[in-house]
Enzyme design. Sequence first.
Site, PDB file in Angstrom:
ATOM      1  N   ARG A 104      -1.695 -37.354   5.766  1.00  0.00           N
ATOM      2  CA  ARG A 104      -0.810 -37.580   4.636  1.00  0.00           C
ATOM      3  C   ARG A 104       0.641 -37.569   5.098  1.00  0.00           C
ATOM      4  O   ARG A 104       1.097 -36.613   5.717  1.00  0.00           O
ATOM      5  CB  ARG A 104      -1.026 -36.494   3.564  1.00  0.00           C
ATOM      6  N   THR A 108       6.249 -39.455   1.885  1.00  0.00           N
ATOM      7  CA  THR A 108       5.729 -40.272   0.769  1.00  0.00           C
ATOM      8  C   THR A 108       4.478 -39.664   0.147  1.00  0.00           C
ATOM      9  O   THR A 108       4.100 -40.035  -0.969  1.00  0.00           O
ATOM     10  CB  THR A 108       5.370 -41.682   1.269  1.00  0.00           C
ATOM     11  N   ASP A 200     -11.349 -24.484   2.614  1.00  0.00           N
ATOM     12  CA  ASP A 200     -11.115 -25.674   3.423  1.00  0.00           C
ATOM     13  C   ASP A 200     -12.351 -25.959   4.266  1.00  0.00           C
ATOM     14  O   ASP A 200     -12.680 -25.202   5.186  1.00  0.00           O
ATOM     15  CB  ASP A 200      -9.889 -25.466   4.327  1.00  0.00           C
ATOM     16  N   ASP A 203     -11.773 -26.304   8.161  1.00  0.00           N
ATOM     17  CA  ASP A 203     -11.539 -25.031   8.838  1.00  0.00           C
ATOM     18  C   ASP A 203     -12.817 -24.214   8.951  1.00  0.00           C
ATOM     19  O   ASP A 203     -13.081 -23.585   9.980  1.00  0.00           O
ATOM     20  CB  ASP A 203     -10.484 -24.228   8.076  1.00  0.00           C
TER      21      ASP A 203
END
Length: 209
Positions: A104, A108, A200, A203
Site C-alpha cells: 500500500r 495515496t 494478522d 505474522d
Amino acid sequence: MGKVVVIDHPLLQHKLTLLRDKNTGTKDFKQLVKEMSMLMGYEITRDLPLQEIEVETPICLTKSKALAGKKLGIVPILRAGLGMVDGILELMPAAKVGHVGLYRDPETLEPVEYYCKLPTDVEERDLIVVDPMLATGGSAVAAIKFLKDRGATNIKLVCLLAAPEGVEAVQKVHDDVDIYLASLDERLNEHAYIVPGLGDAGDRLFGTK
C-alpha cells in the site's frame, strides 16, 4: 452479482475456533490454515465439469466419471496467501500456481503491484485467488484487477475470514467473482483489523511481528 458462500462445515468451524485462539502457535496455525484450505477446496470445486470414461474394475468394464480436464490456477496474494496454497494443491496437484504481491502506497494508500507471475495461459484457466483475510478488500480488488488485465475471465476469491466491508468492496468492483469464506465476521475496527478476527494472519503464519 457473484455469490458469497459461507462454508459452515463442522470440521471447518472447529478448526477456525483454534485458529482464532491467540495461544495457537505458529506451527499449529500454519497446519490449521492448510487443513482449512483443503476442506474449503471441496466446496470451491463443486462445479468442475465431469466427463464419462471407461475403466476396467477387477470385475468388469464400466463407465465412470472423471474431471473433464479444466485447467485450474491458484493465485495467492503475498504473503499470507501462501499459507493456503498447499492445502488446495493436495486436492488439485495439477493446478498451476501464480503469485501476486502488493503493497500500500503510504501517501495515496492505493495498492501497488510489486510482483506478478502467472501461468502463461492464464486466460484459459479457472483461477482461485487465496488470501486468509478479506478486511478492507483493497488488496483483493487490486489483485483481481491485475489478473483481469492479463486476460483472466473466470476468478474465485477464497478467504478464511472476511469483514462485511471487504465483501462489499469486492462485489462493487468485481461483481462477477464468487467469494468463498469460512466466516463472515462482524466488522472492521479503527485499525482496519477484522473483529473478532484472528489478528494478522501473515505474522501468525510466519512468526513475525
